[in-house]
Design an enzyme around this catalytic site. Sequence first.
Site, PDB file in Angstrom:
ATOM      1  N   HIS A  46     -11.241  -8.484  -7.551  1.00 52.21           N
ATOM      2  CA  HIS A  46     -10.952  -7.693  -6.344  1.00 52.21           C
ATOM      3  C   HIS A  46      -9.866  -6.646  -6.576  1.00 52.21           C
ATOM      4  CE1 HIS A  46      -7.216  -9.826  -5.928  1.00 52.21           C
ATOM      5  NE2 HIS A  46      -6.994  -9.412  -4.711  1.00 52.21           N
TER       6      HIS A  46
ATOM      7  N   SER B 124      -8.586   3.420  -9.881  1.00 47.97           N
ATOM      8  CA  SER B 124      -9.465   2.509  -9.154  1.00 47.97           C
ATOM      9  C   SER B 124     -10.885   2.735  -9.692  1.00 47.97           C
ATOM     10  CB  SER B 124      -9.437   2.830  -7.663  1.00 47.97           C
ATOM     11  OG  SER B 124      -8.148   2.594  -7.143  1.00 47.97           O
TER      12      SER B 124
ATOM     13  N   PRO C 191      -9.752  -1.534  -6.210  1.00 49.14           N
ATOM     14  CA  PRO C 191      -8.548  -0.696  -6.216  1.00 49.14           C
ATOM     15  C   PRO C 191      -7.651  -1.022  -7.401  1.00 49.14           C
ATOM     16  CG  PRO C 191      -8.334  -2.450  -4.584  1.00 49.14           C
ATOM     17  CD  PRO C 191      -9.697  -2.594  -5.194  1.00 49.14           C
TER      18      PRO C 191
ATOM     19  N   MET D  13      -0.751   0.795  -7.599  1.00 48.92           N
ATOM     20  CA  MET D  13      -0.224   2.126  -7.331  1.00 48.92           C
ATOM     21  C   MET D  13      -0.061   2.895  -8.655  1.00 48.92           C
ATOM     22  SD  MET D  13       3.163   2.782  -5.101  1.00 48.92           S
ATOM     23  CE  MET D  13       4.237   1.990  -6.271  1.00 48.92           C
TER      24      MET D  13
ATOM     25  N   SER E 249      -6.303  -5.774  -9.474  1.00 46.90           N
ATOM     26  CA  SER E 249      -5.793  -5.965 -10.828  1.00 46.90           C
ATOM     27  C   SER E 249      -5.031  -7.275 -10.999  1.00 46.90           C
ATOM     28  CB  SER E 249      -4.955  -4.770 -11.249  1.00 46.90           C
ATOM     29  OG  SER E 249      -4.473  -4.066 -10.156  1.00 46.90           O
ATOM     30  N   GLY E 250      -4.458  -7.814  -9.931  1.00 44.21           N
ATOM     31  CA  GLY E 250      -3.776  -9.113 -10.060  1.00 44.21           C
ATOM     32  C   GLY E 250      -2.328  -8.964 -10.489  1.00 44.21           C
TER      33      GLY E 250
ATOM     34  N   CYS F   1      -9.159  -9.244   4.267  1.00 48.65           N
ATOM     35  CA  CYS F   1      -8.462  -8.157   3.612  1.00 48.65           C
ATOM     36  C   CYS F   1      -9.564  -7.518   2.782  1.00 48.65           C
ATOM     37  CB  CYS F   1      -7.375  -8.740   2.722  1.00 48.65           C
ATOM     38  SG  CYS F   1      -6.484  -7.495   1.824  1.00 48.65           S
TER      39      CYS F   1
ATOM     40  N   ASN G  91     -11.293 -11.535   1.225  1.00 41.87           N
ATOM     41  CA  ASN G  91     -10.837 -12.871   1.608  1.00 41.87           C
ATOM     42  C   ASN G  91     -11.739 -13.398   2.703  1.00 41.87           C
ATOM     43  OD1 ASN G  91      -8.653 -12.448  -0.060  1.00 41.87           O
ATOM     44  ND2 ASN G  91      -7.119 -12.446   1.557  1.00 41.87           N
TER      45      ASN G  91
ATOM     46  N   LEU H 168      -3.221   3.325   1.502  1.00 48.47           N
ATOM     47  CA  LEU H 168      -4.213   4.362   1.742  1.00 48.47           C
ATOM     48  C   LEU H 168      -4.002   5.368   0.614  1.00 48.47           C
ATOM     49  CD1 LEU H 168      -4.768   6.022   5.195  1.00 48.47           C
ATOM     50  CD2 LEU H 168      -4.844   7.351   3.115  1.00 48.47           C
TER      51      LEU H 168
END
Lengths: 477, 136
Positions: A400, A381, A374, A377, A402-403, A98, A326, A204
């Site tokens: 990678h 980013s 990133p 939403m 925000s978690g 990913c 990953n 996207l």
Amino acid sequence: MNDQIQQITTNEWEIPRGFVPGMRVPGRFFLSKSLAETLEDGALTQLANVATLPGILRYSLGMPDIHWGYGFPIGGVGAFDADTGIISPGGVGFDINCGVRMITTPLTVSDIPDMKELVEDLFNAVPTGVGSKSPIRLSQKDLSSMLEDGAKNAVEMGYGMECDIPRCEENGAMDGAKPEHVSKKARQRGIPQCGTLGSGNHFLEVQVVDDIVDEATAKTFGVAKGQICVMIHCGSRGLGHQVCTDHLQILESASKKYGIDLPDRQLACAPLFSPEGEAYFGAMAASANYAWANRQIITHIVRELFVKKFRIAYEEMPLVYDVAHNVAKWEEHNVDGVRRNVCVHRKGATRAFGPGRAEVPHEFRASGQPVIIPGSMGTPSYILAGTDGAMEKTFGSTCHGSGRVKSRSSAKKSQTGEEVANALLRQGIIVRAPNQAAIAEEAPDVYKSSSEVVQTVHDAGISRIVARMRPLGVIKG
Amino acid sequence: MVFEELEHTADIRMKISAADLPSLFSESGFALAKILYGAYPVETPTDVFSIHAEGKDREELIVNFLSELLFLTETEYLVPQKFTLSVVDAVCGTVEGVLFDRKKHAGGTGVKGISYSGLSLTRTKTGYELIIIFDI
């Protein structure tokens, strides 16, 4: 914070050996004071469990976006010794490679009079969500080439430009891919899904660069304020998921066979150079290559649409970089003063190689590699650069994303998808998804703040902020 | 409701109860389908597939059964409507359903895998109870 945890510096914490039985090394994680409140006990235990695995070097590491995952926590990093170490699908995840990539365009906001229309066009052009089908017909032979050659294969099929290839981590294809260890079932899932975005947190996004923190590095990366860019987040789809499922079963027996005492069934693993370990590595590398091809094909669809819609040239939309989240990889690192080849597992973490590394394209070798982070939403980013600090502290790794902090079910209970979409619209962000629930589940407040996560890795010195991008249009899978 | 969603930060954790093992497996199948497709209409099945899974224990059996069903949904675009299962040492039987239609079945999210994390399949006074995490 749990009282057994020791604070090392402002943003760095240690889980001492003994936190769970059998820890071979301590755990280390990076969290700012306010992010520390988001740390789940489950994630802490998982980080400590990773430290029990054979051959782990220095620390079991957690990035600031750490949360409860499968086997390793999300945001977990572990490097393993070649002779005594193991490989585990729990340290890679179901969605092998990913990852995220970003292209820039020559456009500015004023060149896009109707963002809603653009988002709708992108939603229709890029197959998205459950049940979507590939825009291309792959034969078994085509798929085998893709599993071997990744992004390069996609470019050879006409999906992209030669210059895209070096702009992918591993040049878009890992060495050591062994398609023969990718099962028939995995291949069956992979063929109809190539060039599809998927669902869940995959997206996207059309963004605008709204702040430059490091002007010189931004210039090196080809990023300028006011520029419209497109970010793509997805992975190896059903093919990678099936590879994980298949090999977990094999490795579960292998753990017992090799007498590896596991604190958690999800950490099923095998010695790196055992037949089972090598088979998983080969299948995982092949899946990673499929994911690079997948992102390459989606990029092509986006570029074609922009060419047609805005009358710009395909070549005017270069790939800034493509990073994997990953994956387990062989890398050379300094371990206690000795240069060694180690197997680094990154599970929801990004490689962040600092200046001077041969793996990074020539043009980025002085600045450190671009690291694309990133936001969730509706939140910004970032582009960062890899640092020497990451090489010293985290085997060249950083966060990678925000978690997650809030479950999908409670997200859906607190707001409907329509409410979330309307709130984003008021901020000037257009969201399109196959259904409203997908929007509610990924609402901005279910994640840690991307700005805070990024600030933490910056302050901890494991990467540095270069530029910030604001979302304008979001397609959720 | 025979299945309910429990709290989990990143994935979907469910509790599924049933009187016997075949019903438990069927309900688990419907739970997976609901995640994938949202709440979808009951229709007369148009397609039928056989399904078979093995496992060293019941936990592995349910994980393998659901993985098999996930495989059918992705490769055959199957939306389940009815399970006919026998569960002894292995699970075998059929799943009947309709084909994916974006207009009716786009209410869910993809599942990446069936997790062993926190998995439990236990006997209760009234039958069986399964707690399972779907990795999404």
